[in-house]
Design an enzyme around this catalytic site. Structure first.
Site, PDB file in Angstrom:
ATOM      1  CE  LYS A 229      16.886 -13.452  46.281  1.00 26.74           C
ATOM      2  NZ  LYS A 229      16.042 -13.281  45.088  1.00 26.74           N
TER       3      LYS A 229
ATOM      4  CD  GLU B  12       3.914  -9.332  36.720  1.00 22.77           C
ATOM      5  OE1 GLU B  12       4.421 -10.004  37.626  1.00 22.77           O
ATOM      6  OE2 GLU B  12       3.987  -8.072  36.687  1.00 22.77           O
TER       7      GLU B  12
ATOM      8  NE  ARG C 188       1.804  -6.107  39.717  1.00 20.27           N
ATOM      9  CZ  ARG C 188       3.009  -5.859  40.183  1.00 20.27           C
ATOM     10  NH1 ARG C 188       3.896  -6.827  40.314  1.00 20.27           N
ATOM     11  NH2 ARG C 188       3.358  -4.630  40.518  1.00 20.27           N
TER      12      ARG C 188
END
Length: 639
Positions: free
Chosen positions: A296, A382, A410
Site C-alpha cells: 500500500k 459494523e 449497514r
C-alpha cells in the site's frame, strides 16, 4: 508520455514489460499529483497499479467484468479505460467520481464504495452468465451484444480490509457451494485480514492450479481407473496420497474448505507473474481465489512511511513534501470527540471504545494508546461491532461505538433489535453525519436521524459546537440508561462561549422573535441564525431554537413553536422522517386537542442520491444555507 497513448485497455497489449514498468510509474505520478490537488484516496491506489495493468491485459473489459471492492482502488483502472483527461476533475462537482461509476464508463460495473460486497456481486453475475450461456446453447448466436457466445469472465478484486467483513464470507460460502465460475483477487496489502492465506506455500498452490498440471493429473487418474479389477482402488489411493502431500506441504486452506480453490501468494508488483496467475485462474472451471501481495502506497515514500494508514486517503498537500500535520488546524468535531472520550475513559473504568477499521478517522487513536485493553477494532464489520457492544453492555460495560454515519446504516438491524429491543446503554458516535461532499452519494450521512428515530427508546443528540459535543457525550453516558446516538458533521467545529452551551436533555433558545420560529438541527443552527439576521433586515423577527436533541424533542421547544403561525425547520439529513417531521407531528397532535396549528415547512435533504461536491455548495443548492432558509421563510409567510 506512454499514458497519453492509452485510450482503452486494448492499448496495453502491445507494450513490453519495460514499457509497462514505465507506464506504472507515470500512473503513480499522475495519481499523486492529482490527489495532492484534489484530495482523495492515495495509498490504496498506488498499491494496485501493476495489478490493474495485469488484469486489463489478461481480461477483455468490458466484455469480461472487472469488479472492485472497495471502489477506492479504481484510480488506475479509470486511467487505463480512457479517462485520463477527466481525471483532472476528480471528486469535483460534475467531475469524475472517486469510485467506479456506471455513468462514467462501460468498464465500471459496480458503484461500490462500501466494503465487503464484491464477492456477492460476482456470485450473482456468475449465475447470470451461466443462464445467458444456457439460453444461447438453445438458439443460434449472432455474435454481438447479449448474443456474444464468448464466456464473460467475472473478476472481483477484494482487499484493503474488505475481507474482514462478514458479507464477504457469506458470499464465498455460497460461491463455493454453487461452483459458479468466478475469479476472486485477494489484494493483500498488509491491511487486510488473511491470517491463513499469508502462510501458504506459493509453489505448491501455483502448481495445483496450473492447467498443464491439472490436465496431466486427470490423464493419469483416467489411466489408473482403466487398470482391470484394482483400477478404482488405485485411484482412491492416488487421491489419498495427493491429499496427504497437500497437508504436508501447505497448511489447511480456509478458502478450500468453502469449496473455493486457492492459488498464491503472488508478487502484486510483478506484471508478468500476475498475468500467468490470472491466465491460469481463468481456465479453472469453478470459483478461485488468487492471492496477491501488494504494498500500500507503493512508489511514493510519504505513503510507504505512513505507519498508520499508508496515506489511505488525504486532503490537499504538496506532492514534494507529502501531507503534513498542521498544529494550527481549526478545532474539529472529531477532535472534540477525541478529547471528550479520553476524559470519560479516565472517569469511567467501564467505558469501552469500539470502531470498525477506522481508529484514526474516528479520532480513537489517543484512546487506544491510553486504554489499549478497553479499545476494540473489529475490522470492517459494523454489524458485529453493534451487537458485540450490546453484549458488553449486558455485562456491565459502557460501550461507545464510533463509526461514520453512512456506515451505521449497514448495522441498523443490530441497532434496532440487538441494542434497542434489549434497551442496552450503547452510545453510537456518528462522525461525518449529513452532507459530506466530494465522496458522493454513498458517503453522505443522511439516513441516521430517520433510521435511529424509529428505534424505541433511542436518544439522539445533534451538537452545534465543539463544547456541545463534549457535553453530549458526558450526558449520553450519565443520563441515558438505554441506547443513545450523537451525530456530528465532518470538518471544523465552532468554539462558543459558556452561555451558548446547553445542558442535559433540554433544547436551547438562541434568539427571540415574534414573527416566525426557526429550528436548526446541529450544523444548520448557524445557517438558521444567519437566516434570522437576513430576515431582520427585512423587518421579520425570528425566534431560533437549537433543539440539541432530535429525539426526544424538548416539550418546551414544542410549546414555544406552537405559538407561531409559521415554523421552519432545517436539518442536514433526509427531509422526511427526521427532526422536522417529528416536530411537525408533535404540533399536529397538539392541534387535534384544540391547540394552535402552525404551518410547518421542513427543510432537509431530498429523497434522492445527492452527487459529489463541496458540502457548503451542496447545502446552498438544497436551500440549506442562510439565504435559502430565509427565502423559505418568505415563501411560508406569503401564503
Amino acid at each position: 508520455m506512454l499514458l497519453d497513448t492509452i485510450n482503452s485497455p486494448a492499448d496495453l497489449g502491445p507494450l513490453s514489460y519495460d514499457e509497462l514498468d514505465e507506464l506504472s510509474q507515470e500512473i503513480r505520478t499522475l495519481i499523486v499529483q492529482t490527489v495532492a490537488r484534489q484530495a482523495g484516496h492515495l495509498g490504496s491506489n498506488l498499491g494496485v497499479v501493476e495489478l490493474t495493468l495485469a488484469l486489463h491485459r489478461v481480461f477483455d473489459s468490458p466484455h469480461d467484468r472487472i469488479l472492485w471492492d472497495t471502489g477506492h482502488l479504481a484510480y488506475a483502472h479509470k486511467l487505463v479505460t480512457g479517462r485520463v483527461h477527466e481525471f483532472a476533475f476528480l471528486r469535483e462537482a460534475g467531475g469524475m467520481s472517486g469510485y467506479p461509476s456506471r455513468a462514467e464508463s462501460e468498464h465500471d460495473w459496480v458503484e461500490n464504495s462500501h466494503a465487503s460486497t464484491i464477492v456477492s456481486y460476482a456470485h450473482g453475475m456468475s449465475m447470470a452468465e451461466e443462464a445467458r450461456l444456457e439460453q444461447l446453447a438453445h438458439r443460434p448466436a449472432e455474435g454481438v451484444g447479449d448474443d456474444d457466445p464468448r464466456r464473460r469472465r467475472i473478476v472481483a478484486v477484494i482487499g484493503d480490509g474488505a475481507l474482514t467483513g462478514g458479507m464477504a464470507y457469506e458470499a464465498l460460502n455460497n460461491l463455493g457451494h454453487s461452483g459458479q465460475r468466478a475469479i476472486i483477487v485477494l489484494n493483500d496489502n498488509g491491511r487486510s485480514y488473511a491470517p491463513t492465506v499469508s502462510r501458504l506455500s506459493g509453489s505448491v498452490s501455483r502448481l495445483r492450479v496450473d492447467p498443464r498440471y491439472v490436465r496431466q493429473r486427470r490423464k493419469v487418474e483416467h489411466l489408473i481407473r482403466e487398470v482391470p479389477v484394482v483400477g478404482q482402488h488405485l485411484a482412491w489411493g492416488l487421491q489419498g496420497a495427493r491429499a496427504g502431500l497437500r497437508e504436508m506441504l501447505e497448511p489447511p486452506v480456509f478458502f478450500e474448505t468453502l469449496g473455493v480453490r486457492y492459488t498464491g501468494p503472488f508478487n502484486g508488483h510483478d506484471i508478468e507473474a500476475l498475468e500467468r496467475a490470472f491466465a491460469n485462474a481463468a481456465e479453472y472451471d469453478g470459483p478461485i481465489v488468487v492471492h496477491v501481495l501488494t504494498t500500500k502506497g507503493k512508489g511514493y515514500p510519504p505513503a510507504e512511511e505512513d505507519e498508520e494508514a499508508c496515506l489511505h486517503d488525504t486532503g490537499v498537500f504538496d506532492p514534494a513534501l507529502g501531507p503534513q500535520r498542521r498544529a494550527s488546524e481549526r478545532p474539529s468535531y472529531t477532535g472534540a470527540f477525541t478529547e471528550a472520550i479520553v476524559k470519560e475513559g479516565d472517569l469511567r473504568p467501564e467505558l469501552v471504545a469500539i470502531t470498525a477499521a477506522m481508529p484514526g478517522s474516528t479520532g480513537l487513536l489517543p484512546f487506544q494508546e491510553r486504554f489499549p485493553d478497553r479499545f476494540v477494532d473489529v475490522g470492517i464489520a459494523e454489524q458485529h461491532a453493534v451487537t458485540a457492544a450490546a453484549g458488553m453492555a449486558m455485562g456491565g460495560l459502557r460501550p461507545v461505538v464510533a463509526v461514520y454515519s453512512t456506515f451505521l446504516s449497514r448495522a441498523f438491524d443490530q441497532t434496532n433489535l440487538d441494542v434497542g429491543l434489549h434497551g442496552q446503554p450503547v452510545v453510537l458516535c456518528l462522525d461525518r453525519a449529513g452532507i459530506t461532499g466530494p465522496n458522493g452519494a454513498s458517503h453522505h450521512g443522511v439516513l441516521d436521524m430517520v433510521l435511529l428515530s424509529k428505534v424505541p427508546g433511542m436518544t439522539i443528540f445533534a451538537p452545534s459546537s465543539y463544547q456541545e459535543l463534549q457535553g453530549m457525550l458526558h450526558d449520553a453516558l450519565d443520563l441515558c440508561d438505554g441506547p443513545a446516538a450523537i451525530r456530528w458533521p465532518g470538518g471544523a467545529a465552532p468554539i462558543v462561549g459558556e452561555h451558548e452551551v446547553g445542558h442535559g436533555l433540554r433544547a436551547r433558545k438562541v434568539r427571540e422573535g415574534d414573527d416566525v420560529c426557526l429550528v436548526g438541527v446541529g450544523k444548520l443552527l448557524d445557517a438558521c441564525v444567519g437566516a434570522a439576521d437576513l430576515l431582520a433586515a427585512d423587518g421579520i423577527e425570528a425566534t431560533v431554537w437549537d433543539p440539541r436533541l432530535v429525539k426526544p424533542l424538548d416539550p418546551e421547544l414544542i410549546d414555544d413553536a406552537a405559538r407561531f403561525a409559521a415554523v421552519v425547520t432545517a436539518e442536514d439529513g433526509l427531509r422526511l422522517g427526521g427532526a422536522g417531521t417529528a416536530l411537525a407531528d408533535a404540533l399536529a397532535q397538539r392541534a387535534t386537542v384544540g391547540g394552535p396549528n402552525p404551518v410547518v415547512r421542513t427543510l432537509g435533504v431530498p429523497d434522492a442520491y445527492v452527487p459529489q461536491g463541496k458540502p457548503d455548495d451542496i447545502l446552498a443548492d438544497l436551500g440549506l444555507d442562510a439565504t435559502g432558509i430565509a427565502s423559505s421563510v418568505h415563501a411560508v409567510l406569503a401564503r
